[in-house]
Design an enzyme around this catalytic site. Structure first.
Site, PDB file in Angstrom:
ATOM      1  N   ASN A   8     -32.999  93.804  11.546  1.00 34.16           N
ATOM      2  CA  ASN A   8     -33.610  94.659  12.562  1.00 34.16           C
ATOM      3  C   ASN A   8     -33.327  96.127  12.289  1.00 34.16           C
ATOM      4  O   ASN A   8     -32.177  96.509  12.053  1.00 34.16           O
ATOM      5  CB  ASN A   8     -33.060  94.317  13.945  1.00 34.16           C
ATOM      6  CG  ASN A   8     -33.591  93.000  14.486  1.00 34.16           C
ATOM      7  OD1 ASN A   8     -34.126  92.181  13.747  1.00 34.16           O
ATOM      8  ND2 ASN A   8     -33.438  92.799  15.783  1.00 34.16           N
ATOM      9  N   ASP A  23     -38.104  92.107  21.816  1.00 35.59           N
ATOM     10  CA  ASP A  23     -36.709  92.272  21.417  1.00 35.59           C
ATOM     11  C   ASP A  23     -35.800  92.648  22.588  1.00 35.59           C
ATOM     12  O   ASP A  23     -36.180  93.419  23.469  1.00 35.59           O
ATOM     13  CB  ASP A  23     -36.645  93.366  20.337  1.00 35.59           C
ATOM     14  CG  ASP A  23     -35.326  93.385  19.601  1.00 35.59           C
ATOM     15  OD1 ASP A  23     -34.755  92.305  19.382  1.00 35.59           O
ATOM     16  OD2 ASP A  23     -34.879  94.480  19.212  1.00 35.59           O
ATOM     17  N   HIS A  24     -34.585  92.131  22.556  1.00 31.74           N
ATOM     18  CA  HIS A  24     -33.528  92.468  23.534  1.00 31.74           C
ATOM     19  C   HIS A  24     -34.021  92.356  24.973  1.00 31.74           C
ATOM     20  O   HIS A  24     -33.865  93.285  25.787  1.00 31.74           O
ATOM     21  CB  HIS A  24     -32.981  93.870  23.264  1.00 31.74           C
ATOM     22  CG  HIS A  24     -31.981  93.892  22.154  1.00 31.74           C
ATOM     23  ND1 HIS A  24     -30.707  93.408  22.287  1.00 31.74           N
ATOM     24  CD2 HIS A  24     -32.087  94.330  20.872  1.00 31.74           C
ATOM     25  CE1 HIS A  24     -30.060  93.540  21.135  1.00 31.74           C
ATOM     26  NE2 HIS A  24     -30.874  94.091  20.256  1.00 31.74           N
ATOM     27  N   HIS A  38     -25.680  98.967  17.191  1.00 34.75           N
ATOM     28  CA  HIS A  38     -26.974  99.579  17.493  1.00 34.75           C
ATOM     29  C   HIS A  38     -26.869 101.104  17.582  1.00 34.75           C
ATOM     30  O   HIS A  38     -25.815 101.645  17.914  1.00 34.75           O
ATOM     31  CB  HIS A  38     -27.509  99.069  18.839  1.00 34.75           C
ATOM     32  CG  HIS A  38     -27.831  97.613  18.858  1.00 34.75           C
ATOM     33  ND1 HIS A  38     -27.042  96.688  19.500  1.00 34.75           N
ATOM     34  CD2 HIS A  38     -28.854  96.914  18.327  1.00 34.75           C
ATOM     35  CE1 HIS A  38     -27.574  95.488  19.376  1.00 34.75           C
ATOM     36  NE2 HIS A  38     -28.668  95.595  18.658  1.00 34.75           N
ATOM     37  N   HIS A  48     -28.475  92.913  13.536  1.00 31.96           N
ATOM     38  CA  HIS A  48     -28.907  94.022  14.372  1.00 31.96           C
ATOM     39  C   HIS A  48     -28.140  95.281  13.969  1.00 31.96           C
ATOM     40  O   HIS A  48     -27.098  95.214  13.325  1.00 31.96           O
ATOM     41  CB  HIS A  48     -28.648  93.713  15.846  1.00 31.96           C
ATOM     42  CG  HIS A  48     -29.576  92.706  16.432  1.00 31.96           C
ATOM     43  ND1 HIS A  48     -30.039  92.786  17.729  1.00 31.96           N
ATOM     44  CD2 HIS A  48     -30.157  91.600  15.913  1.00 31.96           C
ATOM     45  CE1 HIS A  48     -30.842  91.768  17.982  1.00 31.96           C
ATOM     46  NE2 HIS A  48     -30.914  91.026  16.888  1.00 31.96           N
ATOM     47  N   GLY A  49     -28.639  96.442  14.373  1.00 32.54           N
ATOM     48  CA  GLY A  49     -27.945  97.687  14.074  1.00 32.54           C
ATOM     49  C   GLY A  49     -27.971  98.041  12.601  1.00 32.54           C
ATOM     50  O   GLY A  49     -27.057  98.701  12.088  1.00 32.54           O
TER      51      GLY A  49
END
Length: 288
Positions: A233, A84-85, A183, A211-212
Site C-alpha cells: 500500500n 481501504d481502512h 502510515h 501498509h505505510g
C-alpha cells in the site's frame, strides 16, 4: 478493459512470489496518475479509496468511486478497486454497489477480542456479497492524527501465533502485518523486521499486506516482497510527489491561476512515482 478483482490480482501475485502495488486515491488526478503510471510500467494496479478520502469528499463515496471505475474501464492494464481502512459499518455496506471488489476492515485499534469479533462480522458480510476482505493485526499506526508510532516498541509487531488464530477465527482473505512500517511517513527511514516477516509467511496461509510503504526504502521494499509481502500500500508518496511538483511550479510561475496548469504537473509527478514504485516491487511488464 473491464475492472478485475483485487483477489484475482493478489492470487496471481502470490503464485509468482511478486506483489501488487495498491495506491490510495483522493482526487481524479490521483486516479489518472495511478493508471498512467501502471500503464507505463505495464503492470496491474489497485486503486484504493480510504475512509478518510471519503470524509474529505463530503462523506460521499460514489463520485470518486464512479470516476475510478470509468477510468479503470479505459485502462490498458488490469485495475481493481479497493475500499481501504474502513471503520464505519455503513461505509462498508456501500462497497459492493460502488464497484469495489475488496475492502480492508480496520478494527486494529481495538483490543484483540473486540478486533476479532468486529472483523468476523465484517468478513461474514463481505463474503456474502462476494467481496475479498483484508484486516490488520498489530500497530502500524500513523492514521487519523495518531502520534508517530514507535514501530519497534514491545507489542507493536504482529505476533505470528496470534495472527494464525486471528486469520482462522475471523475468516479474512489477507492480513496487513506490523513489521516496522508506519502510515503517513514523509521520510523513507523505516526498517522492516524481515525475520518476523519470514515467520509470518511460514505461519500464515493468506496473503500478507504491507501498509505505510511510503516510508520504506527501496531495498527494504524489494526484500519485503521477496520475503512474502503480496500487496504493498502506498499513499503519502503520491501526495509528496504531487505537492512538491505544484509548489515548484507555482514558485516559478507565481502569476498562474489556471488550476489545470499546476494540476497537470502534479498529476505527471504522481504518475512517475507510481511507475518507479512498481519497478522497485518488480511488478512491471506483467499486465496480462
Amino acid at each position: 478493459m473491464p475492472l478485475v478483482t483485487t483477489g484475482e490480482l493478489i492470487t496471481r501475485a502470490a503464485t509468482t512470489r511478486s506483489a501488487v502495488a495498491a495506491f490510495n486515491i483522493i482526487t481524479l488526478e490521483h486516479v489518472e496518475a495511478v493508471i498512467a503510471g501502471a500503464e507505463s510500467a505495464g503492470a496491474p494496479v489497485v486503486l484504493q479509496v480510504s475512509e478518510n478520502a471519503v470524509k474529505f469528499r463530503y462523506g460521499r463515496l460514489l463520485p470518486l468511486a464512479r470516476a475510478a471505475v470509468a477510468a479503470a474501464e479505459r485502462a490498458a492494464v488490469p485495475v481493481a478497486l479497493h475500499l481501504d481502512h474502513v471503520q464505519s459499518d455503513d461505509l462498508l455496506r456501500q462497497a459492493h454497489n460502488a464497484g469495489f471488489s475488496s475492502v480492508m476492515y480496520d478494527a486494529a485499534r481495538l483490543p484483540y477480542a473486540e478486533n476479532l469479533a468486529a472483523t468476523r462480522t465484517a468478513a461474514d458480510w463481505a463474503h456474502s456479497q462476494g467481496l475479498w476482505i483484508e484486516a490488520e493485526l498489530g500497530q502500524v499506526g500513523g492514521k487519523n492524527g495518531e502520534p508517530p508510532l514507535d514501530a519497534h516498541a514491545p507489542g507493536a509487531r504482529t505476533d505470528p501465533t496470534q495472527a494464525r488464530a486471528f486469520v482462522a477465527d475471523s475468516g479474512v482473505d489477507a492480513l496487513a502485518v506490523a513489521i516496522g512500517s508506519s502510515h503517513a511517513m514523509t521520510t523513507r527511514t523505516a526498517t522492516l523486521d524481515h525475520d518476523l516477516l519470514k515467520r509470518l509467511t511460514v505461519t500464515l496461509d493468506v496473503p500478507l499486506v504491507l501498509h505505510g510503504s511510503s516510508g520504506v526504502p527501496d531495498d527494504e521494499l524489494t526484500a519485503a516482497v521477496a520475503g512474502g509481502i503480496t500487496k504493498v500500500n502506498v499513499g503519502t508518496a503520491l501526495n509528496q510527489a504531487m505537492t512538491g511538483a505544484i509548489r515548484a511550479f507555482l514558485a516559478e510561475h507565481p502569476e498562474a491561476v489556471d488550476s489545470r496548469k499546476y494540476l497537470s504537473v502534479g498529476r505527471e509527478a504522481m504518475a512517475e512515482a507510481v511507475a518507479r514504485i512498481i519497478g522497485v516491487l518488480g511488478a512491471g511488464g506483467r499486465s496480462g
